[in-house]
Motif scaffolding. Structure first.
Motif, PDB file in Angstrom:
ATOM      1  N   UNK A   1     -11.511  -4.698   3.129  1.00 53.12           N
ATOM      2  CA  UNK A   1     -10.351  -3.835   3.318  1.00 53.12           C
ATOM      3  C   UNK A   1      -9.681  -3.646   1.961  1.00 53.12           C
ATOM      4  N   UNK A   2      -9.498  -2.386   1.555  1.00 50.15           N
ATOM      5  CA  UNK A   2      -8.761  -2.103   0.317  1.00 50.15           C
ATOM      6  C   UNK A   2      -7.446  -1.426   0.662  1.00 50.15           C
ATOM      7  N   UNK A   3      -6.371  -1.919   0.061  1.00 48.16           N
ATOM      8  CA  UNK A   3      -5.044  -1.355   0.255  1.00 48.16           C
ATOM      9  C   UNK A   3      -4.425  -1.077  -1.106  1.00 48.16           C
TER      10      UNK A   3
ATOM     11  N   UNK B   1      -4.928   2.790   3.099  1.00 42.68           N
ATOM     12  CA  UNK B   1      -5.852   1.690   3.335  1.00 42.68           C
ATOM     13  C   UNK B   1      -7.180   2.206   3.881  1.00 42.68           C
ATOM     14  N   UNK B   2      -8.264   1.544   3.441  1.00 43.18           N
ATOM     15  CA  UNK B   2      -9.611   1.836   3.907  1.00 43.18           C
ATOM     16  C   UNK B   2     -10.316   0.523   4.223  1.00 43.18           C
ATOM     17  N   UNK B   3     -10.944   0.447   5.414  1.00 45.17           N
ATOM     18  CA  UNK B   3     -11.679  -0.766   5.746  1.00 45.17           C
ATOM     19  C   UNK B   3     -13.059  -0.417   6.282  1.00 45.17           C
ATOM     20  N   UNK B   4     -14.027  -1.308   6.011  1.00 43.58           N
ATOM     21  CA  UNK B   4     -15.393  -1.113   6.482  1.00 43.58           C
ATOM     22  C   UNK B   4     -15.967  -2.469   6.891  1.00 43.58           C
ATOM     23  N   UNK B   5     -16.693  -2.485   8.023  1.00 38.94           N
ATOM     24  CA  UNK B   5     -17.252  -3.717   8.557  1.00 38.94           C
ATOM     25  C   UNK B   5     -18.716  -3.510   8.904  1.00 38.94           C
TER      26      UNK B   5
ATOM     27  N   UNK C   1      15.830  -2.133 -11.689  1.00 37.36           N
ATOM     28  CA  UNK C   1      14.882  -1.246 -11.020  1.00 37.36           C
ATOM     29  C   UNK C   1      13.532  -1.311 -11.714  1.00 37.36           C
ATOM     30  N   UNK C   2      12.479  -1.591 -10.923  1.00 40.06           N
ATOM     31  CA  UNK C   2      11.105  -1.570 -11.419  1.00 40.06           C
ATOM     32  C   UNK C   2      10.295  -0.580 -10.582  1.00 40.06           C
ATOM     33  N   UNK C   3       9.361   0.118 -11.235  1.00 41.21           N
ATOM     34  CA  UNK C   3       8.376   0.950 -10.551  1.00 41.21           C
ATOM     35  C   UNK C   3       7.019   0.271 -10.688  1.00 41.21           C
ATOM     36  N   UNK C   4       6.221   0.296  -9.609  1.00 44.61           N
ATOM     37  CA  UNK C   4       4.986  -0.461  -9.682  1.00 44.61           C
ATOM     38  C   UNK C   4       3.837   0.109  -8.884  1.00 44.61           C
ATOM     39  N   UNK C   5       2.651  -0.458  -9.158  1.00 44.04           N
ATOM     40  CA  UNK C   5       1.408  -0.135  -8.479  1.00 44.04           C
ATOM     41  C   UNK C   5       0.821  -1.437  -7.942  1.00 44.04           C
ATOM     42  N   UNK C   6       0.506  -1.472  -6.635  1.00 44.22           N
ATOM     43  CA  UNK C   6      -0.024  -2.685  -6.010  1.00 44.22           C
ATOM     44  C   UNK C   6      -1.414  -2.416  -5.456  1.00 44.22           C
ATOM     45  N   UNK C   7      -2.308  -3.383  -5.607  1.00 46.53           N
ATOM     46  CA  UNK C   7      -3.670  -3.297  -5.093  1.00 46.53           C
ATOM     47  C   UNK C   7      -4.021  -4.596  -4.385  1.00 46.53           C
ATOM     48  N   UNK C   8      -4.689  -4.475  -3.227  1.00 38.79           N
ATOM     49  CA  UNK C   8      -5.140  -5.664  -2.512  1.00 38.79           C
ATOM     50  C   UNK C   8      -6.541  -5.433  -1.964  1.00 38.79           C
ATOM     51  N   UNK C   9      -7.413  -6.422  -2.168  1.00 36.75           N
ATOM     52  CA  UNK C   9      -8.762  -6.409  -1.601  1.00 36.75           C
ATOM     53  C   UNK C   9      -8.891  -7.607  -0.672  1.00 36.75           C
ATOM     54  N   UNK C  10      -9.264  -7.338   0.583  1.00 30.58           N
ATOM     55  CA  UNK C  10      -9.460  -8.375   1.591  1.00 30.58           C
ATOM     56  C   UNK C  10     -10.941  -8.455   1.907  1.00 30.58           C
TER      57      UNK C  10
ATOM     58  N   UNK D   1      -8.147 -13.006  -0.222  1.00 28.83           N
ATOM     59  CA  UNK D   1      -7.224 -11.939  -0.598  1.00 28.83           C
ATOM     60  C   UNK D   1      -7.129 -11.923  -2.123  1.00 28.83           C
ATOM     61  N   UNK D   2      -7.317 -10.741  -2.718  1.00 29.09           N
ATOM     62  CA  UNK D   2      -7.163 -10.583  -4.161  1.00 29.09           C
ATOM     63  C   UNK D   2      -6.123  -9.498  -4.401  1.00 29.09           C
ATOM     64  N   UNK D   3      -5.003  -9.868  -5.005  1.00 32.04           N
ATOM     65  CA  UNK D   3      -3.916  -8.936  -5.280  1.00 32.04           C
ATOM     66  C   UNK D   3      -3.733  -8.764  -6.776  1.00 32.04           C
ATOM     67  N   UNK D   4      -3.461  -7.530  -7.194  1.00 36.19           N
ATOM     68  CA  UNK D   4      -3.151  -7.239  -8.590  1.00 36.19           C
ATOM     69  C   UNK D   4      -2.058  -6.173  -8.619  1.00 36.19           C
ATOM     70  N   UNK D   5      -0.912  -6.502  -9.218  1.00 34.49           N
ATOM     71  CA  UNK D   5       0.236  -5.597  -9.284  1.00 34.49           C
ATOM     72  C   UNK D   5       0.664  -5.398 -10.737  1.00 34.49           C
ATOM     73  N   UNK D   6       1.203  -4.210 -10.991  1.00 30.79           N
ATOM     74  CA  UNK D   6       1.794  -3.950 -12.312  1.00 30.79           C
ATOM     75  C   UNK D   6       3.117  -3.231 -12.113  1.00 30.79           C
TER      76      UNK D   6
END
Length: 488
Positions: A476-478, A222-226, A451-460, A438-443
């Protein structure tokens, strides 16, 4: 002194119990439901339950739990606020309500859980949902006015009974479902059965309603900037959390698509998430050494209707109740939000499908972090907390596409427009408007059926307009990778 304290609580609850036991209230709804459930596939055992309502057993359970918790705070932890005198309790009507400054977890997790205990005491005594909610209200009132010396808390009187109803009903149902796996699990999820089951019998209710169940195990960064704007603005701040790990469970009770019911919380979705990891040690010259991320999010249908749009569509429209609790190194957010929901599943060829939901709710009471206190940018006064109490709007859009090979692409957009209450018992806190997204995008790739393998992204994103201090803009990006284990 503790005998007098108990006597006050007992007298109040016995009076409530006697009023509720009048013939006008002796409805046998749950007994009839039990008769129906006995013939249902997968119904839970009700052979040792008479189906009658036991108001005094419920009242005794609420009182006993309240008394034990109050005594623990007073005699074990020796909390000053728990040293209630008879003089204080007898003048309860003189105590004015106000927002409190309790710890974030206390207000928005522990108090709803406390309310759920009172609620489940009543449900386990065969009371219906509305009656059980009233017991949760009574338990909260007794606690606020007779079991602590602090001023009765406005936020607790909202979160405890309402959160207690939402989570109490969910836990009551999940306890019965968990018992199908192991009886011990049922008591862990609903510990009030230690009181009600020996006195009343096995809780009423059906099993076999779990629509979906999964566990995610993941790792991310995670990276956040204010930045700040306005006179006297501090310099920008950034934080980096290089690695964290997390488990996350999700359970869906009954199919949310094409659901038709007048019975509240017969369909709900519950997610719990817990993460921890390493910090960068570069926050404002110091830094957080430990990253933490806890989320509890739930929604339940209070009333719904199935709309018959087409042969390949399952549609639900109705009233929903959303609960959010987010406690993280970079942010804090909670909300109770009743509102409108539209849910639809579109069945495609070869078992593919599109599922989407739209929620529009009113945040009856919410909170968001007060960044200046949370990150120690201002001096603490005698009275402070890391968050502001607020109200406003919540809008949520959820969309997912499941391909014929089982791969899943999903997005989730949640938008909050929150107005901070001016009178919040804060020495240096400033009210204003806070816009949060909050914006989430998962695949997810289906390795197998389970069993699933995935990639998750979230922008706050957060933009706060404060009266009296500089405004702020936070991003904030996670990102994380995960494996999802599908139980159902």
């Amino acid at each position: 002194m503790k005998i007098k304290q108990f006597a006050v609580c007992a007298a109040l609850m016995i009076t409530i119990g006697r009023l509720a036991a009048e013939p006008a209230f002796n409805v046998t709804v749950l007994a009839a439901a039990a008769d129906t459930s006995a013939d249902a596939d997968g119904a839970g055992s009700t052979t040792d339950n008479d189906g009658k309502k036991h108001y005094l057993i419920a009242a005794g359970g609420v009182l006993t739990f309240t008394y034990l918790l109050s005594s623990y705070n007073r005699y074990v932890t020796k909390s000053g606020w728990a040293e209630v005198t008879w003089d204080y309790a007898s003048h309860f009507y003189e105590h004015d309500m106000e927002f409190d400054n309790d710890w974030y977890w206390t207000n928005f997790v522990l108090h709803p859980y406390q309310g759920s205990i009172s609620y489940m005491m009543a449900r386990g005594s065969n009371l219906n949902k509305f009656e059980s909610f009233l017991y949760s209200v009574a338990g909260s009132t007794i606690w606020e006015y007779f079991c602590e010396t602090n001023a009765p808390s406005t936020n607790d009187m909202i979160y405890t009974p309402i959160g207690g109803f939402i989570f109490g009903e969910m836990l009551y149902k999940l306890s019965l479902e968990a018992e199908e796996v192991n009886k011990l699990f049922g008591f862990i999820i609903n510990p009030t059965r230690l009181w009600t089951q020996p006195l009343v019998g096995h809780p009423l209710g059906e099993t076999g309603h779990i629509h979906a169940l999964s566990l995610k195990l993941g790792a991310g960064t995670q990276k956040q900037y204010t930045t700040f704007s306005g006179n006297g603005s501090p310099s920008g701040m950034s934080e980096f959390f290089p690695v964290f790990v997390y488990p996350e469970f999700n359970v869906v009770y009954n199919d949310p698509y094409g659901w038709d019911s007048n019975d509240p919380l017969e369909q709900f979705d519950l997610t719990g998430h817990g993460g921890f990891g390493a910090g960068s040690n570069k926050k404002n010259g110091g830094g957080e050494k430990i990253f933490y991320d806890v989320k509890i999010q739930a929604n339940g249908m209070l009333w719904s209707r199935e709309l018959d749009r087409a042969t390949n569509k399952d549609t639900t429209i109705g009233i929903i109740f959303d609960y959010d609790f987010i406690w993280q190194s970079s942010m804090e957010l909670s909300s109770l939000a009743p509102g409108f929901a539209y849910k639809q599943r579109i069945r495609l060829a070869d078992n593919a499908k599109i599922e989407w939901q739209f929620h529009q709710g009113w945040v009856t009471l919410g909170t968001s972090d007060y960044y200046y206190y949370m990150h120690k940018l201002v001096d603490y006064g005698d009275t402070w907390r890391e968050f502001n109490y607020n109200t406003g709007s919540k809008t949520q859009f959820i969309w997912s596409h499941t391909a014929s090979n089982g791969n899943v692409l999903s997005t989730n957009l949640s938008l909050f427009a929150l107005w901070d209450f001016p009178a919040q018992k804060q020495d240096y806190g400033y009210a204003g408007w806070e816009l949060i997204g909050f914006i989430n995008a998962d695949y997810e790739v289906a390795v197998s059926e389970r069993v699933h393998l995935g990639l998750a992204n979230e922008l706050y994103l957060k933009k706060a307009f404060f009266d009296g201090t500089a405004d702020l803009l936070q991003t904030v990006y996670t990102g994380s990778v995960f494996v999802r284990l599908i139980g159902k």
